[in-house]
Design an enzyme around this catalytic site. Structure first.
Site, PDB file in Angstrom:
ATOM      1  N   ASN A   1     -11.086  -2.323  -4.957  1.00 27.42           N
ATOM      2  CA  ASN A   1     -10.325  -1.427  -5.839  1.00 27.42           C
ATOM      3  C   ASN A   1     -10.994  -1.225  -7.203  1.00 27.42           C
ATOM      4  O   ASN A   1     -10.687  -0.264  -7.914  1.00 27.42           O
ATOM      5  CB  ASN A   1      -8.883  -1.920  -6.036  1.00 27.42           C
ATOM      6  CG  ASN A   1      -8.004  -1.812  -4.812  1.00 27.42           C
ATOM      7  OD1 ASN A   1      -7.075  -2.594  -4.623  1.00 27.42           O
ATOM      8  ND2 ASN A   1      -8.264  -0.828  -3.948  1.00 27.42           N
TER       9      ASN A   1
ATOM     10  N   ARG B   1      -4.666  -1.629   9.104  1.00 24.38           N
ATOM     11  CA  ARG B   1      -5.894  -2.405   8.888  1.00 24.38           C
ATOM     12  C   ARG B   1      -5.612  -3.500   7.874  1.00 24.38           C
ATOM     13  O   ARG B   1      -4.579  -3.507   7.189  1.00 24.38           O
ATOM     14  CB  ARG B   1      -7.037  -1.495   8.436  1.00 24.38           C
ATOM     15  CG  ARG B   1      -6.736  -0.668   7.205  1.00 24.38           C
ATOM     16  CD  ARG B   1      -7.945   0.146   6.740  1.00 24.38           C
ATOM     17  NE  ARG B   1      -7.565   1.094   5.699  1.00 24.38           N
ATOM     18  CZ  ARG B   1      -7.289   2.391   5.926  1.00 24.38           C
ATOM     19  NH1 ARG B   1      -7.379   2.882   7.139  1.00 24.38           N
ATOM     20  NH2 ARG B   1      -6.917   3.173   4.926  1.00 24.38           N
TER      21      ARG B   1
ATOM     22  N   ASP C   1       0.825  -1.216   0.000  1.00 25.90           N
ATOM     23  CA  ASP C   1       0.000   0.000   0.000  1.00 25.90           C
ATOM     24  C   ASP C   1       0.857   1.263   0.000  1.00 25.90           C
ATOM     25  O   ASP C   1       1.970   1.263   0.527  1.00 25.90           O
ATOM     26  CB  ASP C   1      -0.911  -0.032   1.239  1.00 25.90           C
ATOM     27  CG  ASP C   1      -2.064   0.959   1.140  1.00 25.90           C
ATOM     28  OD1 ASP C   1      -2.379   1.406   0.020  1.00 25.90           O
ATOM     29  OD2 ASP C   1      -2.648   1.282   2.189  1.00 25.90           O
TER      30      ASP C   1
ATOM     31  N   ARG D   1      -0.972   9.445  -9.828  1.00 27.25           N
ATOM     32  CA  ARG D   1      -0.981   8.182  -9.077  1.00 27.25           C
ATOM     33  C   ARG D   1      -0.361   7.043  -9.882  1.00 27.25           C
ATOM     34  O   ARG D   1       0.278   6.147  -9.334  1.00 27.25           O
ATOM     35  CB  ARG D   1      -2.422   7.811  -8.683  1.00 27.25           C
ATOM     36  CG  ARG D   1      -3.037   8.735  -7.645  1.00 27.25           C
ATOM     37  CD  ARG D   1      -4.485   8.338  -7.343  1.00 27.25           C
ATOM     38  NE  ARG D   1      -4.565   6.995  -6.795  1.00 27.25           N
ATOM     39  CZ  ARG D   1      -4.385   6.689  -5.511  1.00 27.25           C
ATOM     40  NH1 ARG D   1      -4.147   7.646  -4.624  1.00 27.25           N
ATOM     41  NH2 ARG D   1      -4.469   5.443  -5.113  1.00 27.25           N
TER      42      ARG D   1
ATOM     43  N   GLU E   1       1.567 -13.245  12.606  1.00 26.31           N
ATOM     44  CA  GLU E   1       2.147 -12.049  13.210  1.00 26.31           C
ATOM     45  C   GLU E   1       1.931 -10.884  12.247  1.00 26.31           C
ATOM     46  O   GLU E   1       2.059 -11.053  11.032  1.00 26.31           O
ATOM     47  CB  GLU E   1       3.654 -12.250  13.439  1.00 26.31           C
ATOM     48  CG  GLU E   1       3.982 -13.332  14.442  1.00 26.31           C
ATOM     49  CD  GLU E   1       3.516 -12.993  15.853  1.00 26.31           C
ATOM     50  OE1 GLU E   1       3.589 -11.818  16.246  1.00 26.31           O
ATOM     51  OE2 GLU E   1       3.062 -13.921  16.558  1.00 26.31           O
TER      52      GLU E   1
HETATM   53  C1  IPE Z   1      -5.455  -2.628   0.073  1.00 28.52           C
HETATM   54  O1  IPE Z   1      -5.111  -1.287  -0.126  1.00 28.52           O
HETATM   55  C2  IPE Z   1      -5.467  -3.345  -1.227  1.00 28.52           C
HETATM   56  C3  IPE Z   1      -4.168  -3.505  -1.881  1.00 28.52           C
HETATM   57  C4  IPE Z   1      -3.020  -3.142  -1.398  1.00 28.52           C
HETATM   58  C5  IPE Z   1      -4.193  -4.163  -3.151  1.00 28.52           C
HETATM   59  P1  IPE Z   1      -6.224  -0.144  -0.259  1.00 28.52           P
HETATM   60  O2  IPE Z   1      -5.502   1.131  -0.442  1.00 28.52           O
HETATM   61  O3  IPE Z   1      -7.217  -0.529  -1.270  1.00 28.52           O
HETATM   62  O4  IPE Z   1      -6.923  -0.217   1.182  1.00 28.52           O
HETATM   63  P2  IPE Z   1      -7.718   0.871   2.001  1.00 28.52           P
HETATM   64  O5  IPE Z   1      -8.770   1.420   1.097  1.00 28.52           O
HETATM   65  O6  IPE Z   1      -6.739   1.904   2.422  1.00 28.52           O
HETATM   66  O7  IPE Z   1      -8.258   0.118   3.179  1.00 28.52           O
HETATM   67  C1  IPE Z   2      -1.597   0.311  -3.321  1.00 22.03           C
HETATM   68  O1  IPE Z   2      -1.420   1.685  -3.347  1.00 22.03           O
HETATM   69  C2  IPE Z   2      -1.897  -0.268  -4.677  1.00 22.03           C
HETATM   70  C3  IPE Z   2      -3.296  -0.666  -4.859  1.00 22.03           C
HETATM   71  C4  IPE Z   2      -4.219  -0.661  -3.949  1.00 22.03           C
HETATM   72  C5  IPE Z   2      -3.665  -1.117  -6.182  1.00 22.03           C
HETATM   73  P1  IPE Z   2      -2.634   2.699  -3.335  1.00 22.03           P
HETATM   74  O2  IPE Z   2      -3.046   2.941  -4.730  1.00 22.03           O
HETATM   75  O3  IPE Z   2      -3.711   2.224  -2.424  1.00 22.03           O
HETATM   76  O4  IPE Z   2      -1.935   3.983  -2.746  1.00 22.03           O
HETATM   77  P2  IPE Z   2      -2.494   4.945  -1.627  1.00 22.03           P
HETATM   78  O5  IPE Z   2      -2.909   4.086  -0.473  1.00 22.03           O
HETATM   79  O6  IPE Z   2      -3.636   5.677  -2.228  1.00 22.03           O
HETATM   80  O7  IPE Z   2      -1.349   5.826  -1.273  1.00 22.03           O
HETATM   81 MG    MG Z   3      -4.077   2.444  -0.464  1.00 22.73          MG
END
Ligand code: IPE
Ligand code: IPE
Ligand code: MG
Length: 234
Positions: free
Chosen positions: A62, A188, A14, A27, A201
């Site tokens: 997503n 989370r 993430d 992004r 863990e």
């Molecule tokens: C979790 O990240 C899913 C992946 C890393 C693929 P998200 O960015 O989607 O999760 P939330 O929305 O912060 O919980």
């Molecule tokens: C994780 O990074 C990748 C996916 C969930 C596909 P994010 O795209 O969720 O990046 P943030 O959390 O918005 O920074």
């Molecule tokens: Mg994210």
């Protein structure tokens, strides 16, 4: 480096978006850099003797992102599937995909089928990629499969146990994660492996995924090696 206790690491990759935002980039630039980190971490895990690595690449939730971002991620995935196969084969890595794969485009699904098939006999490491993955849906699907078997009279209600339930999940062939790592500072689980992480863990790092690397992975493994897993015992 790794102990017998650490067979399986699961990662929630993430923070790609925030990495890009901090640099005034779109992004998509974060996702691109994140894909490079993914390659580095797969390589590192193999070098560190990890037997199973499960990566959360795209969740069922997503799909609700902007169409442009989703399309960009799918194109990155297409590129990854095309470019990685050679190295993966050379390194003896088996790849499996878990998730609601029917929601992905047909060309991606057929590429994934081919990769699973071509790497099925590799045994150095198993790389499990969670794509269009949602753990609640996985659990509901398992319940449906079991209910259907019971309805047909193939199993009795009394036969349903933890082992049978586990065997109905997408992860039936792999052991539960010993360690779950989430990058980006969020603490989370976001619908990831809810059943499988009952006794895993957990490690949360503020590092954004594009900045994550082998060195940090090694530090986290070192931390894991000092933990005591009690499984409810004393
Ligand atoms: C979790 O990240 C899913 C992946 C890393 C693929 P998200 O960015 O989607 O999760 P939330 O929305 O912060 O919980
Ligand atoms: C994780 O990074 C990748 C996916 C969930 C596909 P994010 O795209 O969720 O990046 P943030 O959390 O918005 O920074
Ligand atoms: Mg994210």
């Amino acid at each position: 480096m790794t102990s017998d206790q650490l067979q399986h690491i699961a990662i929630i990759m993430d923070g790609n978006g925030r990495w890009a935002q901090k640099r005034g980039l779109p992004r998509s630039a974060g996702h691109k850099k994140g894909a490079e980190t993914l390659q580095e971490v797969v390589r590192a895990a193999g070098e560190l003797g990890i037997k199973y690595l499960t990566l959360y690449a795209f969740s069922t939730e997503n799909w609700q992102r902007d169409a442009e971002e989703v399309e960009g991620l799918m194109n990155l995935l297409r590129q990854y599937l095309k470019s990685e196969l050679k190295e993966i084969q050379e390194k003896g890595v088996r790849i499996i995909f878990i998730g609601e794969l029917h929601m992905l485009a047909a060309d991606i699904v057929s590429q994934m089928d081919k990769i699973e098939h071509d790497t099925a006999k590799n045994d150095k490491m198993t790389l499990c990629i969670a794509l269009s993955y949602g753990s609640r849906q996985e659990i509901v699907s398992a319940a449906q499969k079991i209910a259907s078997l019971a309805q047909k009279g193939d199993i009795r209600i009394e036969d349903i146990d933890i082992k049978m339930f586990s065997d109905m999940l997408y992860t039936k062939d792999i052991p539960d994660p010993d360690l779950v790592i989430r990058t980006s500072g969020e603490q989370r689980i976001s619908n990831y492996l809810l059943w499988q992480i009952a006794y895993s863990e957990l490690f949360f790092t503020p590092t954004l995924w594009p900045d994550f690397n082998k060195q940090e992975l090694e530090k986290i493994i070192e931390d894991f090696n000092h933990r005591e897993r009690r499984y409810g015992k004393v």
